[in-house]
Motif scaffolding. Structure first.
Motif, PDB file in Angstrom:
ATOM      1  N   HIS A   9       0.813  -1.206   0.000  1.00  0.00           N
ATOM      2  CA  HIS A   9       0.000   0.000   0.000  1.00  0.00           C
ATOM      3  C   HIS A   9       0.856   1.270   0.000  1.00  0.00           C
ATOM      4  O   HIS A   9       0.375   2.325  -0.393  1.00  0.00           O
ATOM      5  N   VAL A  10       2.113   1.174   0.447  1.00  0.00           N
ATOM      6  CA  VAL A  10       2.994   2.341   0.476  1.00  0.00           C
ATOM      7  C   VAL A  10       4.058   2.180  -0.596  1.00  0.00           C
ATOM      8  O   VAL A  10       4.823   1.212  -0.590  1.00  0.00           O
ATOM      9  N   LEU A  11       4.117   3.136  -1.513  1.00  0.00           N
ATOM     10  CA  LEU A  11       5.090   3.113  -2.596  1.00  0.00           C
ATOM     11  C   LEU A  11       6.321   3.900  -2.165  1.00  0.00           C
ATOM     12  O   LEU A  11       6.279   5.127  -2.058  1.00  0.00           O
ATOM     13  N   THR A  12       7.407   3.184  -1.897  1.00  0.00           N
ATOM     14  CA  THR A  12       8.613   3.851  -1.395  1.00  0.00           C
ATOM     15  C   THR A  12       9.558   4.279  -2.511  1.00  0.00           C
ATOM     16  O   THR A  12      10.522   5.007  -2.259  1.00  0.00           O
ATOM     17  N   ASP A  13       9.311   3.821  -3.717  1.00  0.00           N
ATOM     18  CA  ASP A  13      10.124   4.220  -4.868  1.00  0.00           C
ATOM     19  C   ASP A  13       9.168   4.642  -5.972  1.00  0.00           C
ATOM     20  O   ASP A  13       8.531   3.806  -6.620  1.00  0.00           O
ATOM     21  N   TRP A  14       9.050   5.946  -6.180  1.00  0.00           N
ATOM     22  CA  TRP A  14       8.064   6.438  -7.140  1.00  0.00           C
ATOM     23  C   TRP A  14       8.702   7.493  -8.022  1.00  0.00           C
ATOM     24  O   TRP A  14       9.019   8.598  -7.580  1.00  0.00           O
ATOM     25  N   ARG A  15       8.934   7.141  -9.317  1.00  0.00           N
ATOM     26  CA  ARG A  15       9.643   8.008 -10.252  1.00  0.00           C
ATOM     27  C   ARG A  15       8.867   8.095 -11.573  1.00  0.00           C
ATOM     28  O   ARG A  15       9.321   7.555 -12.599  1.00  0.00           O
ATOM     29  N   PRO A  16       7.728   8.786 -11.583  1.00  0.00           N
ATOM     30  CA  PRO A  16       6.924   8.828 -12.809  1.00  0.00           C
ATOM     31  C   PRO A  16       7.596   9.541 -13.973  1.00  0.00           C
ATOM     32  O   PRO A  16       7.240   9.300 -15.129  1.00  0.00           O
ATOM     33  N   GLU A  17       8.566  10.427 -13.701  1.00  0.00           N
ATOM     34  CA  GLU A  17       9.250  11.130 -14.786  1.00  0.00           C
ATOM     35  C   GLU A  17      10.334  10.277 -15.439  1.00  0.00           C
ATOM     36  O   GLU A  17      10.884  10.653 -16.472  1.00  0.00           O
ATOM     37  N   SER A  89      -7.308  20.093   1.106  1.00  0.00           N
ATOM     38  CA  SER A  89      -6.257  20.196   0.096  1.00  0.00           C
ATOM     39  C   SER A  89      -4.879  19.867   0.649  1.00  0.00           C
ATOM     40  O   SER A  89      -3.968  19.531  -0.110  1.00  0.00           O
ATOM     41  N   PHE A  90      -4.706  19.946   1.974  1.00  0.00           N
ATOM     42  CA  PHE A  90      -3.395  19.696   2.581  1.00  0.00           C
ATOM     43  C   PHE A  90      -3.297  18.331   3.271  1.00  0.00           C
ATOM     44  O   PHE A  90      -2.248  17.985   3.802  1.00  0.00           O
ATOM     45  N   LEU A  91      -4.382  17.547   3.267  1.00  0.00           N
ATOM     46  CA  LEU A  91      -4.425  16.336   4.086  1.00  0.00           C
ATOM     47  C   LEU A  91      -3.768  15.124   3.444  1.00  0.00           C
ATOM     48  O   LEU A  91      -3.277  14.243   4.160  1.00  0.00           O
ATOM     49  N   VAL A  92      -3.747  15.030   2.116  1.00  0.00           N
ATOM     50  CA  VAL A  92      -3.159  13.848   1.480  1.00  0.00           C
ATOM     51  C   VAL A  92      -1.676  13.691   1.814  1.00  0.00           C
ATOM     52  O   VAL A  92      -1.248  12.597   2.209  1.00  0.00           O
ATOM     53  N   PRO A  93      -0.842  14.741   1.702  1.00  0.00           N
ATOM     54  CA  PRO A  93       0.556  14.562   2.083  1.00  0.00           C
ATOM     55  C   PRO A  93       0.746  14.288   3.582  1.00  0.00           C
ATOM     56  O   PRO A  93       1.783  13.760   3.982  1.00  0.00           O
ATOM     57  N   ILE A  94      -0.227  14.633   4.398  1.00  0.00           N
ATOM     58  CA  ILE A  94      -0.113  14.401   5.842  1.00  0.00           C
ATOM     59  C   ILE A  94      -0.580  12.997   6.219  1.00  0.00           C
ATOM     60  O   ILE A  94       0.103  12.271   6.954  1.00  0.00           O
ATOM     61  N   LEU A  95      -1.740  12.582   5.704  1.00  0.00           N
ATOM     62  CA  LEU A  95      -2.348  11.308   6.096  1.00  0.00           C
ATOM     63  C   LEU A  95      -2.176  10.199   5.069  1.00  0.00           C
ATOM     64  O   LEU A  95      -2.307   9.022   5.410  1.00  0.00           O
ATOM     65  N   GLY A  96      -1.926  10.550   3.829  1.00  0.00           N
ATOM     66  CA  GLY A  96      -1.859   9.554   2.768  1.00  0.00           C
ATOM     67  C   GLY A  96      -3.160   9.483   1.993  1.00  0.00           C
ATOM     68  O   GLY A  96      -4.248   9.577   2.572  1.00  0.00           O
ATOM     69  N   GLY A  97      -3.066   9.292   0.673  1.00  0.00           N
ATOM     70  CA  GLY A  97      -4.244   9.303  -0.179  1.00  0.00           C
ATOM     71  C   GLY A  97      -5.192   8.151   0.076  1.00  0.00           C
ATOM     72  O   GLY A  97      -6.412   8.308   0.001  1.00  0.00           O
ATOM     73  N   ARG A  98      -4.659   6.960   0.376  1.00  0.00           N
ATOM     74  CA  ARG A  98      -5.509   5.789   0.590  1.00  0.00           C
ATOM     75  C   ARG A  98      -6.391   5.955   1.815  1.00  0.00           C
ATOM     76  O   ARG A  98      -7.615   5.784   1.754  1.00  0.00           O
ATOM     77  N   LEU A  99      -5.800   6.325   2.941  1.00  0.00           N
ATOM     78  CA  LEU A  99      -6.570   6.477   4.179  1.00  0.00           C
ATOM     79  C   LEU A  99      -7.584   7.602   4.035  1.00  0.00           C
ATOM     80  O   LEU A  99      -8.764   7.444   4.388  1.00  0.00           O
ATOM     81  N   TRP A 100      -7.151   8.734   3.491  1.00  0.00           N
ATOM     82  CA  TRP A 100      -8.063   9.881   3.448  1.00  0.00           C
ATOM     83  C   TRP A 100      -9.197   9.676   2.455  1.00  0.00           C
ATOM     84  O   TRP A 100     -10.324  10.094   2.711  1.00  0.00           O
ATOM     85  N   THR A 101      -8.930   9.011   1.346  1.00  0.00           N
ATOM     86  CA  THR A 101     -10.016   8.717   0.408  1.00  0.00           C
ATOM     87  C   THR A 101     -11.068   7.842   1.072  1.00  0.00           C
ATOM     88  O   THR A 101     -12.284   8.072   0.926  1.00  0.00           O
ATOM     89  N   ALA A 229     -11.458   1.693  -2.092  1.00  0.00           N
ATOM     90  CA  ALA A 229     -10.331   2.596  -1.863  1.00  0.00           C
ATOM     91  C   ALA A 229      -9.360   2.011  -0.840  1.00  0.00           C
ATOM     92  O   ALA A 229      -8.133   2.064  -1.010  1.00  0.00           O
ATOM     93  N   TRP A 230      -9.893   1.449   0.213  1.00  0.00           N
ATOM     94  CA  TRP A 230      -9.042   0.900   1.278  1.00  0.00           C
ATOM     95  C   TRP A 230      -8.245  -0.300   0.781  1.00  0.00           C
ATOM     96  O   TRP A 230      -7.074  -0.476   1.115  1.00  0.00           O
ATOM     97  N   VAL A 231      -8.863  -1.124  -0.054  1.00  0.00           N
ATOM     98  CA  VAL A 231      -8.213  -2.345  -0.519  1.00  0.00           C
ATOM     99  C   VAL A 231      -7.251  -2.066  -1.680  1.00  0.00           C
ATOM    100  O   VAL A 231      -6.174  -2.666  -1.753  1.00  0.00           O
TER     101      VAL A 231
END
Length: 473
Positions: A9-17, A89-101, A229-231
């Motif tokens: 669930h946590v992506l520790t290596d993320w390089r979309p560019e 707007s500021f919660l995703v970097p704080i809590l994570g997108g999966r949990l907050w969604t 979303a959770w799964v």
């Protein structure tokens, strides 16, 4: 060892560019998160705007509210939704997108169940409906966090289209709601579960309505989407940031400029979506406008989802220029349709003019959001002159996500302002002309602002963009 394994669930290596990483690993994960995000956002928009349909039926089932009170109830979800977006707007970097969604989608149960209970009790006081209208704003808040979350998953070359798909299909929730609610409130299929019908009297004709279905129908979908979303969603470790680090966007002038432009695009979309059903039935009482109300948000959502690639290809600043000119022309057509210049009022022209406006709001929603990452990348050498390209890129991604979320919050206030301006104009003059003239002047001001800061050849985007693209590669 860092990993982007989709089973984690946590992506520790993320390089979309990184083209190789994106093709082999990034795209499938980003696509999965996007397509799970969309139904969650669609439900958020449905709950946010469901009140506009409920309000239009309250008088029919015996609630004795004035027209001004009804316009207030129509406007309040936008007010609370816009305010919540500032925080969301500021919660995703704080809590994570999966949990907050997951959490934010489950919160939609509060207004959904509350509406279903309140409309069944004729003695329900006005303040309860005010509270429920404000609770519907929980759906409005979700957009800011959803867009910020998806922005982290995609490379610059595909970010505009990804955000357009998420927002466009999410916006579709308004149209889905306006199509579905008239059907379910007229059907007694769920009567043993949701309660007895209310007696509605329209022009002396009695009928039965299950208005509670307007709220209850969403409950199983909310539970299913939150579970998905959770799964199935992910958090990006590198997207973590504190509020204080994101709050730097309040010092960025481009944040406030884009808030102004997005108020003109999304603010118009959500404001017209909220006001159109009641405005149409007020100005053209014989038009049966509620049957067609869903078409406006459908056109706006569709144009947003389908035109993101146009801004990616030609530049959002150029598309935005034509958007506001077209919207000013649309307002002029609406004024003509209601007889402002001596013509006979025409519901056909009125309806067509609003469909034109809805279409261009969607195109503008996509174009303005495409501009934000490009603007921040272009401005980073000035803001971080000593930093290397990688540090500038990371900072621009974080600030772009925060600006996307915050500008969506400011833009959403249009959902409050537009119904209220229509209501005040009708109360003061008996018609909506004053409100429409204000919108006309505002759209022309947006043309000027966009040209001065972004559209002209010597602007930030055109003067520096080639250099920044080279530095970012």
């Amino acid at each position: 060892m860092s990993s982007a394994n989709p089973s984690s669930h946590v992506l520790t290596d993320w390089r979309p560019e990184d083209p190789d990483f994106w093709k082999a690993t990034g795209r499938p994960i980003a696509s999965r998160n996007l397509w799970i995000s969309i139904p969650n956002l669609l439900l958020a928009f449905a709950i946010w705007m469901v009140w506009s349909m409920v309000v239009a039926k309250l008088k029919l089932i015996g609630f004795d509210f004035t027209t001004d009170q009804l316009f207030w109830l129509t406007a309040l979800p936008a007010l609370s939704g816009a305010t919540l977006r500032i925080f969301y707007s500021f919660l995703v970097p704080i809590l994570g997108g999966r949990l907050w969604t997951t959490v934010s989608t489950l919160s939609l149960l509060v207004p959904a169940i509350g509406i279903g209970l309140a409309v069944q009790q004729p003695e329900t006081p006005y303040w309860v409906f005010v509270a429920l209208a404000l609770a519907c704003g929980l759906g409005g808040g979700n957009f800011a966090s959803s867009m910020a979350n998806i922005s982290f998953f995609y490379p610059k070359a595909e970010k505009g289209n990804a955000l357009a798909l998420n927002a466009g299909f999410g916006n579709l929730g308004v149209s889905v709601m306006q199509f579905l609610v008239p059907l379910v409130i007229a059907a007694g299929a769920f009567a043993p579960v949701v309660g007895a019908p209310q007696v509605a009297i329209a022009e002396g004709v009695r009928s039965e309505l299950w208005l509670q279905n307007a709220g209850f129908v969403w409950v199983p979908f909310i539970l299913a989407a939150a579970s998905l979303a959770w799964v199935g969603m992910n958090d990006i470790a590198s997207a973590k940031a504190s509020f204080s680090s994101q709050a730097v966007v309040f010092k960025r002038k481009h944040n406030w400029i884009m808030c102004y432009l997005y108020l003109g695009t999304f603010g118009s979309f959500i404001g017209f979506s909220a006001a159109f059903p009641l405005l149409s039935s007020t100005l053209f009482p014989d038009s049966n406008a509620l049957q067609y109300a869903f078409l406006g948000p459908l056109v706006g959502a569709g144009s947003r989802a389908l035109t993101g690639w146009v801004s990616d290809k030609f530049g959002g600043e150029h598309v935005t220029h034509w958007v506001f000119l077209a919207m000013a022309a649309g307002v002029a057509a609406v004024l003509h349709s209601i007889g402002a210049w001596g013509a006979e009022p025409s519901f056909a022209i009125f309806f067509a003019s609003f469909m034109w406006l809805f279409a261009w709001t969607g195109i503008g929603n996509a174009s303005t959001f495409q501009m934000i990452p490009a603007i921040m990348r272009s401005d980073m050498p000035r803001l971080m002159p000593q930093a290397d390209a990688a540090s500038r890129l990371k900072a621009s991604e974080m600030e772009s996500a925060a600006i996307v979320g915050f500008s969506s919050a400011i833009g959403a206030y249009g959902g409050f302002v537009i119904p209220k301006l229509f209501g005040e104009s009708l109360k003061a003059t008996g018609g909506p002309e004053t409100a429409l003239l204000i919108f006309f002047a505002f759209y022309l001001s947006c043309v000027a602002v966009n040209w001065v800061f972004y559209g002209r050849k010597s602007s930030l985007l055109h003067a520096q963009q080639p250099v920044i693209l080279g530095a970012a590669q």
